[in-house]
Design a protein around this motif. Sequence first.
Motif, PDB file in Angstrom:
ATOM      1  N   LYS A 164      26.471  17.861 -80.284  1.00 62.74           N
ATOM      2  CA  LYS A 164      25.238  17.814 -81.074  1.00 62.74           C
ATOM      3  C   LYS A 164      25.533  17.711 -82.572  1.00 62.74           C
ATOM      4  O   LYS A 164      24.675  17.280 -83.347  1.00 62.74           O
ATOM      5  N   LYS A 165      26.721  18.125 -82.965  1.00 64.20           N
ATOM      6  CA  LYS A 165      27.139  17.996 -84.366  1.00 64.20           C
ATOM      7  C   LYS A 165      27.864  16.678 -84.610  1.00 64.20           C
ATOM      8  O   LYS A 165      28.504  16.509 -85.643  1.00 64.20           O
ATOM      9  N   ASP A 166      27.791  15.776 -83.653  1.00 65.89           N
ATOM     10  CA  ASP A 166      28.451  14.478 -83.736  1.00 65.89           C
ATOM     11  C   ASP A 166      29.972  14.623 -83.735  1.00 65.89           C
ATOM     12  O   ASP A 166      30.684  13.819 -84.336  1.00 65.89           O
ATOM     13  N   VAL A 167      30.450  15.659 -83.065  1.00 65.96           N
ATOM     14  CA  VAL A 167      31.889  15.873 -82.861  1.00 65.96           C
ATOM     15  C   VAL A 167      32.138  15.668 -81.374  1.00 65.96           C
ATOM     16  O   VAL A 167      31.730  16.485 -80.547  1.00 65.96           O
ATOM     17  N   HIS A 168      32.796  14.576 -81.018  1.00 62.62           N
ATOM     18  CA  HIS A 168      32.839  14.134 -79.621  1.00 62.62           C
ATOM     19  C   HIS A 168      34.192  14.347 -78.948  1.00 62.62           C
ATOM     20  O   HIS A 168      34.465  13.769 -77.895  1.00 62.62           O
ATOM     21  N   CYS A 169      35.026  15.181 -79.552  1.00 60.50           N
ATOM     22  CA  CYS A 169      36.318  15.534 -78.970  1.00 60.50           C
ATOM     23  C   CYS A 169      36.472  17.049 -79.036  1.00 60.50           C
ATOM     24  O   CYS A 169      36.388  17.645 -80.114  1.00 60.50           O
ATOM     25  N   LEU A 170      36.651  17.680 -77.879  1.00 61.74           N
ATOM     26  CA  LEU A 170      36.816  19.136 -77.786  1.00 61.74           C
ATOM     27  C   LEU A 170      38.206  19.420 -77.252  1.00 61.74           C
ATOM     28  O   LEU A 170      38.595  18.923 -76.195  1.00 61.74           O
ATOM     29  N   ILE A 171      38.985  20.235 -77.976  1.00 61.81           N
ATOM     30  CA  ILE A 171      40.344  20.529 -77.532  1.00 61.81           C
ATOM     31  C   ILE A 171      40.550  22.032 -77.400  1.00 61.81           C
ATOM     32  O   ILE A 171      39.784  22.843 -77.919  1.00 61.81           O
ATOM     33  N   ALA A 172      41.615  22.393 -76.693  1.00 61.40           N
ATOM     34  CA  ALA A 172      42.037  23.789 -76.573  1.00 61.40           C
ATOM     35  C   ALA A 172      43.553  23.812 -76.405  1.00 61.40           C
ATOM     36  O   ALA A 172      44.149  22.844 -75.914  1.00 61.40           O
ATOM     37  N   PHE A 173      44.162  24.908 -76.820  1.00 64.04           N
ATOM     38  CA  PHE A 173      45.594  25.132 -76.633  1.00 64.04           C
ATOM     39  C   PHE A 173      45.772  26.181 -75.543  1.00 64.04           C
ATOM     40  O   PHE A 173      45.254  27.298 -75.664  1.00 64.04           O
ATOM     41  N   VAL A 174      46.505  25.838 -74.488  1.00 63.22           N
ATOM     42  CA  VAL A 174      46.681  26.761 -73.373  1.00 63.22           C
ATOM     43  C   VAL A 174      48.125  26.704 -72.880  1.00 63.22           C
ATOM     44  O   VAL A 174      48.834  25.727 -73.102  1.00 63.22           O
ATOM     45  N   THR A 175      48.542  27.756 -72.201  1.00 56.72           N
ATOM     46  CA  THR A 175      49.817  27.725 -71.488  1.00 56.72           C
ATOM     47  C   THR A 175      49.544  27.457 -70.011  1.00 56.72           C
ATOM     48  O   THR A 175      48.429  27.656 -69.517  1.00 56.72           O
ATOM     49  N   GLU A 176      50.579  27.005 -69.318  1.00 52.22           N
ATOM     50  CA  GLU A 176      50.429  26.644 -67.910  1.00 52.22           C
ATOM     51  C   GLU A 176      50.064  27.840 -67.053  1.00 52.22           C
ATOM     52  O   GLU A 176      49.412  27.708 -66.015  1.00 52.22           O
ATOM     53  N   LYS A 177      50.457  29.042 -67.478  1.00 49.63           N
ATOM     54  CA  LYS A 177      50.193  30.252 -66.711  1.00 49.63           C
ATOM     55  C   LYS A 177      48.790  30.806 -66.948  1.00 49.63           C
ATOM     56  O   LYS A 177      48.354  31.715 -66.231  1.00 49.63           O
ATOM     57  N   ASN A 178      48.106  30.274 -67.932  1.00 51.04           N
ATOM     58  CA  ASN A 178      46.813  30.809 -68.336  1.00 51.04           C
ATOM     59  C   ASN A 178      45.708  30.318 -67.410  1.00 51.04           C
ATOM     60  O   ASN A 178      45.631  29.129 -67.097  1.00 51.04           O
ATOM     61  N   ALA A 179      44.834  31.239 -66.992  1.00 55.07           N
ATOM     62  CA  ALA A 179      43.714  30.849 -66.130  1.00 55.07           C
ATOM     63  C   ALA A 179      42.789  29.861 -66.833  1.00 55.07           C
ATOM     64  O   ALA A 179      42.150  29.016 -66.181  1.00 55.07           O
ATOM     65  N   SER A 180      42.710  29.930 -68.161  1.00 52.85           N
ATOM     66  CA  SER A 180      41.873  28.996 -68.915  1.00 52.85           C
ATOM     67  C   SER A 180      42.339  27.556 -68.712  1.00 52.85           C
ATOM     68  O   SER A 180      41.529  26.626 -68.702  1.00 52.85           O
ATOM     69  N   TYR A 181      43.648  27.384 -68.562  1.00 56.31           N
ATOM     70  CA  TYR A 181      44.190  26.043 -68.320  1.00 56.31           C
ATOM     71  C   TYR A 181      43.583  25.437 -67.063  1.00 56.31           C
ATOM     72  O   TYR A 181      43.174  24.276 -67.045  1.00 56.31           O
ATOM     73  N   ARG A 182      43.492  26.226 -65.996  1.00 57.66           N
ATOM     74  CA  ARG A 182      42.959  25.705 -64.732  1.00 57.66           C
ATOM     75  C   ARG A 182      41.484  25.339 -64.869  1.00 57.66           C
ATOM     76  O   ARG A 182      41.031  24.333 -64.317  1.00 57.66           O
ATOM     77  N   ARG A 183      40.716  26.162 -65.583  1.00 59.38           N
ATOM     78  CA  ARG A 183      39.291  25.865 -65.764  1.00 59.38           C
ATOM     79  C   ARG A 183      39.109  24.586 -66.589  1.00 59.38           C
ATOM     80  O   ARG A 183      38.255  23.764 -66.285  1.00 59.38           O
ATOM     81  N   LEU A 184      39.916  24.448 -67.638  1.00 62.65           N
ATOM     82  CA  LEU A 184      39.807  23.254 -68.478  1.00 62.65           C
ATOM     83  C   LEU A 184      40.263  22.001 -67.743  1.00 62.65           C
ATOM     84  O   LEU A 184      39.670  20.928 -67.884  1.00 62.65           O
ATOM     85  N   LYS A 185      41.298  22.139 -66.925  1.00 67.51           N
ATOM     86  CA  LYS A 185      41.756  21.011 -66.115  1.00 67.51           C
ATOM     87  C   LYS A 185      40.667  20.596 -65.129  1.00 67.51           C
ATOM     88  O   LYS A 185      40.378  19.402 -64.971  1.00 67.51           O
TER      89      LYS A 185
END
Length: 324
Positions: free
Chosen positions: A124-145
């Motif tokens: 909505k702010k005209d920012v069309h790329c969302l990134i995150a930094f994760v490690t392979e062991k992190n549960a957040s990585y699986r959700r983002l994948k």
Amino acid sequence: MKFLNMCLTKNKNKNMLKIEVNPPNFKKKFIEFTNESFKSSFDINNAYDWMFERKVGKIESDIIVLRNDDEIVAGSGLTYRQLILSNGQIIDMAIMTSSWTLPSVRGKGYFSKIIELSKEIAFKKDVHCLIAFVTEKNASYRRLKNAGSYLIPAYYLFSSFETTFPNQDLNIKIIQNKQDYIKIFMKRKTMLNNCISFYYNNPIDFENQFINRYLKTEVLQVNDSFAIVEETFDIIKLLLLTFENKESFTENIKHLIQWSKNEKNKPLLFYTTDPELCNECKSLNFDVLNGYITMLFSDELHFSEIIGKNGNKTLFDVQYGDKM
């Protein structure tokens, strides 16, 4: 930051989920909930201010909070930066920063909701790329994948105290000259060599990202190159290292391993998206923790515009100091 109380939704447990964006006077609570979620100590006066109240560019950061029947369950920050593409184009991006879910309510899909909300707010702010930094062991990585992220491999490399170079004379000195900071800014631009990387418009923006941080930093001259390091209670983070080629990288990293051990009695952490540098560090007995930079795009910013037509052949150059 403007407060926005978004619509109520139902979660899968049939409870009412309330979404708040930039709730007023929430700084202290955000820090407390981050500490509870990660069992860490968050510097209230420095870390939060540097991440969320330090405006980079034109877009102010956002804070997202989820409540389940008025009980806070999860939250995240969104910070905004820029990427420069291999063709020279500069685009805005949003970074998921310090996302947390309280331990007692994990596994209920709240982080997946945070991902959806982060995309919605950024787009909505005209920012069309969302990134995150994760490690392979992190549960957040699986959700983002699972959310459809493009995955850029990254490597967290930790030096070993057992690695020594007994015949090496250290050629490292601390520098504090602003003119040298400008030299580092220019050297970094040169060594990027058309890779996709974080963009800093001028030396001041660069200095505020890599040097004027919430933890102690030191700027070092290493042989004919430069390094910026950040000291924590147990490790020296290598925020930036300049080098001319693979041979100079190896020579510089050897000096820094020894300097960290001799001067600080701490191991060195080097972060890179370059697999060749990763392999070189492994040959020097670094331990490696695999990670990723995840990227989600809106329909208005096509995947190919960022990654290019060569897919995996596209090179990214990200070092630890680029991170929030």
